[in-house]
Design a protein around this motif. Structure first.
Motif: not given
Length: 200
Positions: A184-197
């Motif tokens: 879950r941590g890896r998935a959420f970290r991968a999603l963070a730049p998508v959220i920022a964009q």
């Protein structure tokens, strides 16, 4: 500041994603479903982690009018052809009965020899916007199953799962260490730049 909904009432998940977003410098106010009492539980009728995560994210984005994140995750055991998978939380029949689920799984792999007990935790996280736009990312943590539960820090199948390169189960690891390598941590970290964009 942009507001974002995490489609859960699990306070631990909300704290975890808030911490990850703060670490990556994404300026967003994250709230859980407790902020929207009128939004009911979304039935997880999908056949994959991605389908279930998208179902929940789209439903919450539509109901709240805000961008929404949802995740679906589970334990995939090689000797059981990837099961329990999406059925991890209800493997024994009753949803969320961690002990019954764990006991049933241990019984099912009791004849599987050492060296053949590989498994991985998988997580798919989805971001859905009220417009219908969607993004998905995945995270995984590989390891193997032991024969008896050890540790009290985790939940679910954590007490019988040892990550690759570790001698401890994920239930014996401090939360911060587990977060650093968890699916879950890896998935959420991968999603963070998508959220920022998306929210820029």
């Amino acid at each position: 500041m942009n507001k974002l909904v995490l489609a859960t009432r699990n306070a631990g998940k909300i704290v975890e994603l808030r911490r990850i977003l703060a670490e990556t410098g994404v300026p967003v106010e994250l709230v859980g479903l407790d902020a929207f009492p009128h939004i009911g539980d979304v039935a997880e009728t999908g056949l994959t982690f991605a389908e279930n995560a998208l179902l929940k994210a789209h439903a919450v984005a539509s109901e709240s009018g805000l961008p929404a994140i949802a995740d679906d995750s589970g334990l995939c055991v090689d000797a059981l052809n990837g099961m329990p998978g999406i059925f991890s939380a209800r493997w024994s029949g009753a949803h969320g009965d961690d002990k019954a689920n764990l006991d049933l799984l241990l019984a099912q792999v009791s004849d599987v020899p050492e060296g053949r007990r590989q498994a991985h935790f998988a997580c798919t996280a989805a971001l859905a916007l009220p417009s219908g736009e969607e993004h998905i990312v995945e995270g995984a943590m590989h390891g193997f199953l032991i024969r008896e539960a050890r540790g009290t820090n985790g939940f679910g199948y954590d007490p019988i799962f040892v990550p690759d390169g570790e001698s401890r189960t994920t239930a014996e690891m401090p939360a911060a260490e587990k977060d650093a390598i968890s699916h879950r941590g890896r998935a959420f970290r991968a999603l963070a730049p998508v959220i920022a964009q998306v929210l820029a």
